[in-house]
Design an enzyme around this catalytic site. Structure first.
Site, mmCIF file in Angstrom:
data_model
loop_
_atom_site.group_PDB
_atom_site.id
_atom_site.type_symbol
_atom_site.label_atom_id
_atom_site.label_comp_id
_atom_site.label_asym_id
_atom_site.label_seq_id
_atom_site.Cartn_x
_atom_site.Cartn_y
_atom_site.Cartn_z
ATOM 1 N N ASN A 45 0.840 -1.209 0.000
ATOM 2 C CA ASN A 45 0.000 0.000 0.000
ATOM 3 C C ASN A 45 0.871 1.255 0.000
ATOM 4 O O ASN A 45 1.974 1.281 0.561
ATOM 5 C CB ASN A 45 -1.021 0.004 1.141
ATOM 6 C CG ASN A 45 -0.423 -0.132 2.529
ATOM 7 O OD1 ASN A 45 0.600 -0.760 2.718
ATOM 8 N ND2 ASN A 45 -1.077 0.460 3.512
ATOM 9 N N ASN A 48 -0.861 8.750 1.097
ATOM 10 C CA ASN A 48 -0.603 10.102 0.619
ATOM 11 C C ASN A 48 -1.065 11.091 1.678
ATOM 12 O O ASN A 48 -2.013 10.813 2.426
ATOM 13 C CB ASN A 48 -1.380 10.324 -0.690
ATOM 14 C CG ASN A 48 -0.982 11.589 -1.399
ATOM 15 O OD1 ASN A 48 -1.496 12.664 -1.132
ATOM 16 N ND2 ASN A 48 -0.042 11.475 -2.325
ATOM 17 N N ALA A 49 -0.426 12.275 1.715
ATOM 18 C CA ALA A 49 -0.833 13.319 2.652
ATOM 19 C C ALA A 49 -2.284 13.736 2.424
ATOM 20 O O ALA A 49 -2.969 14.180 3.342
ATOM 21 C CB ALA A 49 0.095 14.521 2.509
ATOM 22 N N TYR A 51 -5.229 12.064 2.340
ATOM 23 C CA TYR A 51 -5.484 10.697 2.809
ATOM 24 C C TYR A 51 -6.262 9.804 1.840
ATOM 25 O O TYR A 51 -5.964 8.629 1.688
ATOM 26 C CB TYR A 51 -6.258 10.726 4.127
ATOM 27 C CG TYR A 51 -5.509 11.270 5.323
ATOM 28 C CD1 TYR A 51 -4.174 11.659 5.242
ATOM 29 C CD2 TYR A 51 -6.164 11.399 6.546
ATOM 30 C CE1 TYR A 51 -3.517 12.174 6.342
ATOM 31 C CE2 TYR A 51 -5.502 11.910 7.652
ATOM 32 C CZ TYR A 51 -4.181 12.294 7.553
ATOM 33 O OH TYR A 51 -3.537 12.801 8.642
ATOM 34 N N GLU A 58 -3.418 -4.462 -2.872
ATOM 35 C CA GLU A 58 -4.002 -5.331 -3.906
ATOM 36 C C GLU A 58 -4.095 -4.605 -5.245
ATOM 37 O O GLU A 58 -3.769 -5.149 -6.297
ATOM 38 C CB GLU A 58 -5.407 -5.795 -3.495
ATOM 39 C CG GLU A 58 -5.443 -6.618 -2.229
ATOM 40 C CD GLU A 58 -5.649 -5.779 -0.964
ATOM 41 O OE1 GLU A 58 -5.048 -4.684 -0.855
ATOM 42 O OE2 GLU A 58 -6.395 -6.233 -0.086
ATOM 43 N N CYS A 92 -10.994 -2.889 -3.949
ATOM 44 C CA CYS A 92 -10.051 -3.870 -4.504
ATOM 45 C C CYS A 92 -10.778 -5.116 -4.997
ATOM 46 O O CYS A 92 -10.384 -5.708 -6.010
ATOM 47 C CB CYS A 92 -8.995 -4.228 -3.465
ATOM 48 S SG CYS A 92 -7.835 -2.866 -3.188
HETATM 49 N N1 THU Z 1 -5.272 -1.389 2.820
HETATM 50 C C1 THU Z 1 -4.734 -2.230 1.902
HETATM 51 O O1 THU Z 1 -3.675 -1.970 1.332
HETATM 52 N N2 THU Z 1 -5.387 -3.384 1.636
HETATM 53 C C2 THU Z 1 -6.508 -3.818 2.294
HETATM 54 O O2 THU Z 1 -6.999 -4.894 2.010
HETATM 55 C C3 THU Z 1 -7.079 -2.977 3.354
HETATM 56 C C4 THU Z 1 -6.535 -1.616 3.485
HETATM 57 C C5 THU Z 1 -4.524 -0.172 3.164
HETATM 58 C C6 THU Z 1 -5.111 1.128 2.690
HETATM 59 C C7 THU Z 1 -4.525 2.095 3.680
HETATM 60 O O3 THU Z 1 -3.224 2.473 3.233
HETATM 61 C C8 THU Z 1 -4.363 1.295 4.963
HETATM 62 O O4 THU Z 1 -4.438 -0.068 4.565
HETATM 63 C C9 THU Z 1 -5.423 1.575 6.003
HETATM 64 O O5 THU Z 1 -6.693 1.461 5.475
#
Ligand code: THU
Length: 136
Positions: A45, A48-49, A51, A58, A92
Site C-alpha cells: 500500500n 498520501n498526505a 489521505y 491489492e 479492490c
Molecule cells: N489497505 C490495503 O492496502 N489493503 C486492504 O486490504 C485494506 C486496506 C490499506 C489502505 C490504507 O493504506 C491502509 O491499509 C489503512 O486502510
C-alpha cells in the site's frame, strides 16, 4: 506451470509489506498476485498526505501486473500488519473482478505472522458481482 504453494504466496506478500508506505495509518499491507504464467507480482500500500488517495496493496499489485503484461490471475495473497488476516477492501474486490478468472480468483488472507490463513474466493467476497461481461 509450477504453482507456488499458498504459504509461498503469503511469504511473498509479507516480504512486500516491508515496502509499504503507510505513514498515516501505520497499517502496512503487502500483496502477492500469482499470474496464469506462474509469475508472482508483489506490491504494497502507498498512502498520501491527501489521505483519500491511498492505494491499497491489492490494487498496486494489479496495476503492476497489468503494466508488466499479465491480465490473468489465479490467486492473490494479502498480508497486513495486524493480528488478524486482512481481507481486500470493497474497491479492490471490484478491481480484481475485472480479469478473466473473475469470481474464481483464489484469495489468501493473512495477518502479520503465524499460520492463520483465510482461504476464500473472490466470488465469496463479492457475491452477485458486476463485471465486464455485463457490458458486452
Ligand atoms: N489497505 C490495503 O492496502 N489493503 C486492504 O486490504 C485494506 C486496506 C490499506 C489502505 C490504507 O493504506 C491502509 O491499509 C489503512 O486502510
Amino acid at each position: 506451470m509450477n504453482r507456488p504453494a499458498a504459504a509461498e504466496l503469503v511469504a511473498a506478500a509479507r516480504a512486500a509489506r516491508e515496502r509499504a508506505y503507510a505513514p498515516y495509518s501505520g497499517f502496512r499491507v503487502g500483496a502477492a498476485l500469482l499470474t496464469a504464467q506462474g509469475d508472482v507480482v508483489t506490491a504494497a500500500n502507498v498512502e498520501n498526505a491527501s489521505y483519500g488517495l491511498a492505494i491499497c496493496a491489492e490494487r498496486s499489485a494489479v496495476v503492476a501486473a497489468v503494466a508488466a503484461g499479465s491480465r490473468r490471475f489465479l490467486s492473490i495473497a494479502v498480508a497486513g500488519n495486524g493480528p488478524d488476516p486482512v481481507t481486500p477492501c470493497g474497491a479492490c474486490r471490484q478491481v480484481l473482478r475485472e480479469f478473466p478468472e473473475g469470481v474464481d480468483l483464489e484469495v489468501l488472507c493473512a495477518g502479520e505472522t503465524g499460520d492463520e490463513l483465510v482461504t476464500t474466493t473472490l466470488g465469496a467476497l463479492l457475491p452477485d458481482s458486476f463485471g465486464p461481461e455485463a457490458l458486452r
